[in-house]
Design a protein around this motif. Structure first.
Motif, PDB file in Angstrom:
ATOM      1  N   LYS A  14       0.835  -1.209   0.000  1.00 36.79           N
ATOM      2  CA  LYS A  14       0.000   0.000   0.000  1.00 36.79           C
ATOM      3  C   LYS A  14       0.866   1.253   0.000  1.00 36.79           C
ATOM      4  O   LYS A  14       0.597   2.226  -0.699  1.00 36.79           O
ATOM      5  N   LYS A  17       2.220   1.898  -3.492  1.00 32.25           N
ATOM      6  CA  LYS A  17       1.204   1.722  -4.531  1.00 32.25           C
ATOM      7  C   LYS A  17       1.426   2.617  -5.745  1.00 32.25           C
ATOM      8  O   LYS A  17       0.847   2.378  -6.816  1.00 32.25           O
ATOM      9  N   ASN A  18       2.251   3.660  -5.638  1.00 28.90           N
ATOM     10  CA  ASN A  18       2.490   4.547  -6.774  1.00 28.90           C
ATOM     11  C   ASN A  18       3.441   3.943  -7.804  1.00 28.90           C
ATOM     12  O   ASN A  18       3.616   4.491  -8.884  1.00 28.90           O
ATOM     13  N   TYR A  19       4.067   2.836  -7.464  1.00 25.72           N
ATOM     14  CA  TYR A  19       5.000   2.193  -8.389  1.00 25.72           C
ATOM     15  C   TYR A  19       4.269   1.233  -9.327  1.00 25.72           C
ATOM     16  O   TYR A  19       3.336   0.554  -8.920  1.00 25.72           O
ATOM     17  N   ASN A  20       4.739   1.177 -10.582  1.00 24.42           N
ATOM     18  CA  ASN A  20       4.337   0.100 -11.496  1.00 24.42           C
ATOM     19  C   ASN A  20       5.603  -0.660 -11.879  1.00 24.42           C
ATOM     20  O   ASN A  20       6.700  -0.338 -11.410  1.00 24.42           O
ATOM     21  N   GLN A  23       8.535   1.528 -13.330  1.00 28.60           N
ATOM     22  CA  GLN A  23       9.215   2.333 -12.322  1.00 28.60           C
ATOM     23  C   GLN A  23      10.023   1.463 -11.368  1.00 28.60           C
ATOM     24  O   GLN A  23      11.106   1.847 -10.927  1.00 28.60           O
ATOM     25  N   ALA A  82       1.197   6.517   1.329  1.00 32.22           N
ATOM     26  CA  ALA A  82       1.830   6.200   0.049  1.00 32.22           C
ATOM     27  C   ALA A  82       2.983   7.155  -0.239  1.00 32.22           C
ATOM     28  O   ALA A  82       2.948   8.330   0.099  1.00 32.22           O
ATOM     29  N   GLN A  84       5.333   9.257  -2.747  1.00 36.88           N
ATOM     30  CA  GLN A  84       5.400   9.860  -4.065  1.00 36.88           C
ATOM     31  C   GLN A  84       6.817   9.647  -4.593  1.00 36.88           C
ATOM     32  O   GLN A  84       7.794   9.866  -3.878  1.00 36.88           O
ATOM     33  N   THR A 104       9.991  -3.059  -4.343  1.00 36.40           N
ATOM     34  CA  THR A 104       8.961  -2.841  -5.362  1.00 36.40           C
ATOM     35  C   THR A 104       8.825  -3.988  -6.348  1.00 36.40           C
ATOM     36  O   THR A 104       7.988  -3.925  -7.253  1.00 36.40           O
ATOM     37  N   THR A 107       5.553  -5.713  -7.900  1.00 35.88           N
ATOM     38  CA  THR A 107       4.760  -5.242  -9.034  1.00 35.88           C
ATOM     39  C   THR A 107       4.914  -6.127 -10.269  1.00 35.88           C
ATOM     40  O   THR A 107       4.085  -6.060 -11.173  1.00 35.88           O
ATOM     41  N   LYS A 236      10.110  12.253 -13.735  1.00 32.75           N
ATOM     42  CA  LYS A 236      10.143  13.174 -12.601  1.00 32.75           C
ATOM     43  C   LYS A 236      11.308  14.161 -12.665  1.00 32.75           C
ATOM     44  O   LYS A 236      11.387  15.075 -11.860  1.00 32.75           O
TER      45      LYS A 236
END
Length: 426
Positions: A14, A17-20, A23, A82, A84, A104, A107, A236
């Motif tokens: 959780k 969660k911003n990672y795919n 990334q 989460a 960023q 990560t 994912t 980014k």
């Protein structure tokens, strides 16, 4: 040795969660560069169904010291807020954040294993760390017998949930855009990312590149400039000035044309001995003077930034004109441009209106990118009405209120209106 981090495995997912998967894979490459690696090898094997059976990411950095394992694999979060994914603001070093990126892999894979060789005052050491998706909050670590005297880390991912097509058509282009600016920044180090034996071509994202020198005659300081115009965005990182001395980055900051909503992606690398003892922070407070070396108040720096800002504006103009033409095509396709009763009205009024829209876009691209179709239609109708009923000064005042141009933009706007759009015969 088994250790647990502060929150549950689901909690970590959780938090991240911003990672795919794109990334996440980029984070493992950043980990290698953070460890002073100059070569990252990515090797994968696909099965007959096109799914990846294995994926390895290896670097020749300084490895993972087992004395520091906890800080590398424990994110130290007390909450499940989460994260960023944010790039460092003023330096490109140490992109990773306390090992968060190492978790990560969930994912795109179920298991991850790190085999690392590092060196300390006692010599070389080798070890293995293993984590699986169901237990992200714990890891197994064990030291192994030394078999080599070259530092580095190999991360092996198994039970993968990514296809060969996804990797080739999604991950690889993402990596090119993610690291192209960093590769240019470290060109003298000849760093590279190699995928299945073939080095990634980071120049694939370069639209144009120029190199030149600027000389501040009064003191003789020279500034070597490398300008790169990118085809696509840098994720980014955005558009920045990179200040270097002897090829080593000292500081970086956004260019004045960053975040203009016009897709003009660029990087400017500036190398000079002038920056060896430069204090980039002293000018943040007016009147504060650097105790050692130069600061942003120095005439050399003011000269440099003025010249570069002017250079970027001139480089941006033809780019904006090209995109302004595309904008008109889009507005027409979306039914935003008005209809005209006669051919004469269409030829003159439409020419004036589209000319005015182009002028507006070239001064403030964000104006059109931030509006909905209905809002664009309302703005275009208002501009068309002003061309019919207003004089030149009224039109200029209306536009100035909408976009609030700076002094230079105001001059360009007056010239464009006076000798361009409003000079057409009705």
């Amino acid at each position: 040795m088994s250790e647990k981090v502060n929150i549950t495995s689901k909690g970590i997912q959780k938090v991240l969660k911003n990672y795919n998967e794109r990334q996440a894979i980029a984070e493992y490459i950043w980990n290698g560069f953070d460890a002073n690696a100059d070569t990252i090898n990515i090797d994968y094997v696909a099965n007959e169904l096109g799914r990846l059976d294995s994926l390895k990411i290896a670097d020749n950095g300084y490895g993972i010291n087992f004395e520091h394992l906890q800080q590398k694999f424990d994110p130290f979060f007390e909450s499940e807020k989460a994260i960023q994914i944010v790039a460092p603001k003023h330096t490109s070093k140490m992109h990773g954040r306390n090992g968060v990126g190492r978790l990560t892999f969930f994912t795109f894979a179920h298991n991850a294993a790190w085999r690392t060789t590092y060196q300390d005052e006692k010599g070389f050491h080798r070890g293995m760390i293993q984590i699986n998706t169901g237990g992200l909050n714990s890891y197994e670590a064990a030291e192994e017998a030394i078999t080599e005297t070259q530092t580095g880390t190999v991360v092996t991912f198994t039970n993968l949930r990514i296809s060969e097509i996804d990797f080739e058509q999604g991950v690889v282009p993402f990596l090119i855009n993610e690291f192209c600016w960093f590769i240019e920044l470290n060109k003298h180090k000849e760093i590279q990312v190699i995928v299945n034996g073939k080095a990634l071509d980071f120049s694939a994202n370069i639209k144009s590149k120029e190199e030149f020198e600027l000389l501040y005659a009064d003191t003789g300081f020279r500034f070597k400039i490398k300008y790169v115009h990118w085809k696509e965005g840098l994720h980014k990182e955005l558009s920045k000035y990179y200040f270097l001395a002897g090829g080593e980055e000292i500081y970086k900051d956004y260019t004045t044309l960053n975040k203009k909503s016009d897709d003009y992606f660029h990087s400017v690398y500036i190398d000079s001995d002038f920056f060896r003892d430069f204090d980039f922070k002293s000018f943040e407070n007016e009147g504060q003077v650097a105790l050692f070396g130069a600061a942003k108040s120095a005439p050399e720096y003011r000269f440099l930034i003025k010249e570069l800002n002017e250079y970027l504006k001139n480089k941006r103009k033809p780019f904006l004109k090209e995109y302004a033409d595309r904008l008109i095509d889009t507005l027409e396709q979306d039914g935003i441009l008005p209809g005209y009763a006669t051919e004469r009205e269409r030829d003159v009024s439409k020419l004036k209106l589209t000319g005015l829209i182009k002028v507006l876009y070239e001064v403030e691209p964000k104006l059109f990118s931030s509006l909905s179709i209905d809002q664009k239609k309302m703005l275009v109708r208002l501009l068309g009405l002003s061309l019919k009923t207003g004089d030149k000064q009224d039109i200029f005042n209306l536009i100035s209120e909408i976009i609030q141009p700076d002094e230079d933009e105001e001059k360009d706007l007056r010239v464009s209106l006076e000798f361009g759009v409003l000079s057409l015969e009705s």
